[in-house]
Design a protein around this motif. Structure first.
Motif, PDB file in Angstrom:
ATOM      1  N   GLU A 238       0.823  -1.207   0.000  1.00 43.83           N
ATOM      2  CA  GLU A 238       0.000   0.000   0.000  1.00 43.83           C
ATOM      3  C   GLU A 238       0.861   1.262   0.000  1.00 43.83           C
ATOM      4  O   GLU A 238       0.553   2.236  -0.697  1.00 43.83           O
ATOM      5  N   LYS A 239       1.926   1.243   0.798  1.00 44.28           N
ATOM      6  CA  LYS A 239       2.827   2.402   0.818  1.00 44.28           C
ATOM      7  C   LYS A 239       3.475   2.614  -0.542  1.00 44.28           C
ATOM      8  O   LYS A 239       3.626   3.748  -1.012  1.00 44.28           O
ATOM      9  N   LYS A 240       3.847   1.519  -1.172  1.00 48.12           N
ATOM     10  CA  LYS A 240       4.466   1.609  -2.499  1.00 48.12           C
ATOM     11  C   LYS A 240       3.487   2.186  -3.513  1.00 48.12           C
ATOM     12  O   LYS A 240       3.849   3.015  -4.357  1.00 48.12           O
ATOM     13  N   ASN A 241       2.219   1.753  -3.437  1.00 46.85           N
ATOM     14  CA  ASN A 241       1.206   2.268  -4.358  1.00 46.85           C
ATOM     15  C   ASN A 241       0.912   3.741  -4.100  1.00 46.85           C
ATOM     16  O   ASN A 241       0.655   4.505  -5.034  1.00 46.85           O
ATOM     17  N   LYS A 242       0.940   4.151  -2.804  1.00 45.87           N
ATOM     18  CA  LYS A 242       0.702   5.561  -2.492  1.00 45.87           C
ATOM     19  C   LYS A 242       1.818   6.446  -3.031  1.00 45.87           C
ATOM     20  O   LYS A 242       1.569   7.559  -3.490  1.00 45.87           O
ATOM     21  N   LEU A 243       3.054   5.943  -2.970  1.00 45.49           N
ATOM     22  CA  LEU A 243       4.167   6.708  -3.536  1.00 45.49           C
ATOM     23  C   LEU A 243       4.018   6.861  -5.045  1.00 45.49           C
ATOM     24  O   LEU A 243       4.330   7.914  -5.604  1.00 45.49           O
ATOM     25  N   LYS A 244       3.515   5.831  -5.691  1.00 45.18           N
ATOM     26  CA  LYS A 244       3.274   5.926  -7.129  1.00 45.18           C
ATOM     27  C   LYS A 244       2.154   6.914  -7.432  1.00 45.18           C
ATOM     28  O   LYS A 244       2.184   7.628  -8.427  1.00 45.18           O
ATOM     29  N   ASP A 245       1.129   6.928  -6.547  1.00 49.01           N
ATOM     30  CA  ASP A 245      -0.017   7.803  -6.785  1.00 49.01           C
ATOM     31  C   ASP A 245       0.364   9.278  -6.717  1.00 49.01           C
ATOM     32  O   ASP A 245      -0.261  10.124  -7.353  1.00 49.01           O
ATOM     33  N   THR A 246       1.363   9.602  -5.934  1.00 50.56           N
ATOM     34  CA  THR A 246       1.769  11.004  -5.803  1.00 50.56           C
ATOM     35  C   THR A 246       2.416  11.537  -7.074  1.00 50.56           C
ATOM     36  O   THR A 246       2.407  12.738  -7.317  1.00 50.56           O
ATOM     37  N   SER A 247       2.979  10.642  -7.886  1.00 50.28           N
ATOM     38  CA  SER A 247       3.669  11.080  -9.106  1.00 50.28           C
ATOM     39  C   SER A 247       2.936  10.700 -10.379  1.00 50.28           C
ATOM     40  O   SER A 247       3.307  11.143 -11.453  1.00 50.28           O
ATOM     41  N   LYS A 248       1.867   9.882 -10.246  1.00 56.56           N
ATOM     42  CA  LYS A 248       1.130   9.446 -11.419  1.00 56.56           C
ATOM     43  C   LYS A 248      -0.353   9.648 -11.193  1.00 56.56           C
ATOM     44  O   LYS A 248      -0.810   9.976 -10.113  1.00 56.56           O
TER      45      LYS A 248
ATOM     46  N   GLU B  57      -0.609  -4.304  -8.332  1.00 56.79           N
ATOM     47  CA  GLU B  57       0.480  -3.410  -8.731  1.00 56.79           C
ATOM     48  C   GLU B  57       0.521  -3.247 -10.241  1.00 56.79           C
ATOM     49  O   GLU B  57       0.804  -2.195 -10.768  1.00 56.79           O
TER      50      GLU B  57
END
Length: 488
Positions: free
Chosen positions: A446-456, A467
């Motif tokens: 979930e943390k990894k997906n949230k980091l992706k959401d901030t840039s995409k 994923e």
């Protein structure tokens, strides 16, 4: 068009009303006869051990094979249902289950028991159970969720009644005559199958025959092969067969989803690991109680207590998990139930008094209710519904492997140490470690997906744990009928 409208109106008359409720009653009985049946095997553990002069490890292979085949036979059952229909599959399953138990009453060795009661009865139970759930999906649309929840109570009723009946018959007649009677009882699966008459609108899904346009082509190809086709043509045919085999494997065993979908990958590994310890108390609780001075009848009552509490707790757990607040968070509820199940085993280690064992069964039953109600709900959360049946096939086969090897390996440990407490130590280890693995892994994902959401651009909510979202690949076999299979 007129015929199509008439067929649709005829189908509507049987959905969610009338005969559909008779099918629901049959599904409840089926789940009690199939999924509830392995719960009584622990009652016969000591008698079989003495009869065949076998170790704990050797004796435990019998229930392990039965439970493993019951899970692993899912893809084979799907093929049988697609070709011949649900009614046929349920009745064949009932016949196999009956033949397996009747044959078991004449067994002269444990290896014969592995084949008859383990393989044959386990496969028959798989056919009857999964085909029955599939038929239920065709009869209910509006009330499908309620129907599946009510049908799952059959498992709890079976868990309650089978051990009590088994202990009574064992005391009166011995295990051989008891197995013979079980063969007659399991034959009632055929009666349940007869009730599940095909629905007209679903015939295209239940029984698929080659279309008129395909039949001449198939005969022409057969004629070419029989008259000696050219080498390039034979190579083309061989390539076509390979592609077809790959498509079948992808349809029923979703390796592509396992490689691409991190959520499915974590969850499948976690549940597969968990199953190494989950089934152990069901196999060894009765022998453990008897070894510690508990009367046989009271020891058999322990399994019934687990089933009785499940009747009430499992539906409540299902309703609770369906609340909006738990959307996307069911994996954490599931992990909590697994953790509670693992911690409860220490109660048996502390004391083997009957009162403490009853307390253990109450806590274990509450935890089991959560696991049973959420196992496939979580799977629906991490996999797109158009690929659910494929994901379910791989999921059940992988967990069947650990279900198969878990009890015998633990039995070997008990044989070496002569201490049944190692059963509960082992069970706790697998359950607690699986729970922590799933929680930590999904938090990291979930943390990894949230980091992706901030840039995409934010991904679709339907792929929270995915994923790499899968492309929609509709299947010819509808998934509506298998989305609520409850095998725990």
């Amino acid at each position: 068009m007129a015929q199509g409208g008439a067929a649709a109106r005829g189908a509507a008359k049987v959905q969610d009303q009338g005969w559909a409720w008779m099918v629901l009653v049959a599904a409840v009985v089926l789940q009690g006869l199939t999924l509830g049946f392995p719960s009584c095997i622990g009652v016969f553990f000591t008698d079989l051990q003495h009869e065949f002069q076998a170790t704990n490890s050797e004796t435990s292979w019998f229930p392990s094979i039965m439970v493993a085949v019951l899970h692993a036979g899912g893809p084979l059952c799907s093929i049988l249902v697609k070709r011949f229909g649900c009614r046929f599959a349920v009745m064949v399953g009932g016949l196999l289950s009956s033949v397996g138990m009747v044959s078991s009453s004449f067994c002269k060795s444990l290896s014969q028991l592995y084949l008859t009661a383990g393989l044959i009865t386990g496969l028959g139970s798989c056919f009857s159970f999964q085909a029955g759930v599939t038929a239920l999906g065709y009869y209910f649309v509006r009330w499908r969720t309620l129907a599946n929840a009510m049908a799952s109570t059959g498992v709890s009723i079976g868990l309650t009644l089978w051990p009590l009946l088994s202990q009574y018959l064992l005391d009166e007649m011995g295990w051989r005559n008891t197995f013979l009677i079980f063969g007659g009882i399991l034959l009632n699966c055929c009666v349940c199958g007869a009730i599940m008459r095909p629905v007209k609108f679903a015939l295209g899904s239940l029984m698929q025959f080659p279309s008129p346009g395909e039949e001449p082509e198939r005969r022409a190809e057969e004629a070419q092969l029989s008259n000696g086709a050219s080498s390039p043509h034979l190579k083309l045919q061989e390539q076509t067969r390979k592609i077809t085999c790959f498509q079948v494997l992808q349809k029923y065993l979703a390796f592509d989803i396992f490689c691409q979908n991190k959520g499915y990958q974590i969850y499948t590994i976690g549940v597969t690991w968990m199953m190494m310890g989950f089934v152990l108390p069901h196999v060894y609780l009765v022998p453990y109680a008897i070894q510690n001075g508990v009367e046989e009848r009271r020891a058999a009552l322990l399994i019934s207590i687990i089933g009785f509490i499940n009747i009430f707790i499992r539906p409540l757990t299902g309703l609770l998990s369906g609340q909006k607040i738990f959307t996307g968070r069911r994996i954490y509820l599931y992990s909590l139930a697994v953790l509670l199940c693992g911690l409860s085993n220490f109660i048996c280690v502390i004391s083997a008094e009957f009162s403490m064992l009853i307390f253990y069964c109450v806590i274990l039953s509450i935890a089991m209710s959560g696991i049973g109600a959420l196992t496939f709900q979580v799977l629906m959360d991490v996999v797109e519904m158009d690929r659910f049946s494929s994901a379910l096939g791989l999921f059940t086969i992988l967990e069947s492997i650990t279900l198969l090897i878990g009890p015998p390996l633990t039995g070997l440990l008990v044989d070496i140490s002569s201490d049944f407490r190692y059963v509960f130590y082992t069970s706790s280890f697998f359950l607690i470690s699986a729970s922590l693995f799933m929680v930590i892994s999904f938090c990291a994902l979930e943390k990894k997906n949230k980091l992706k959401d901030t840039s995409k651009v934010p991904p679709d909510k339907s792929a929270i744990y995915n994923e790499i979202p899968n492309e929609s690949q509709p299947e010819s076999q509808p998934t509506l009928a298998v989305v609520h299979i409850t095998s725990i």
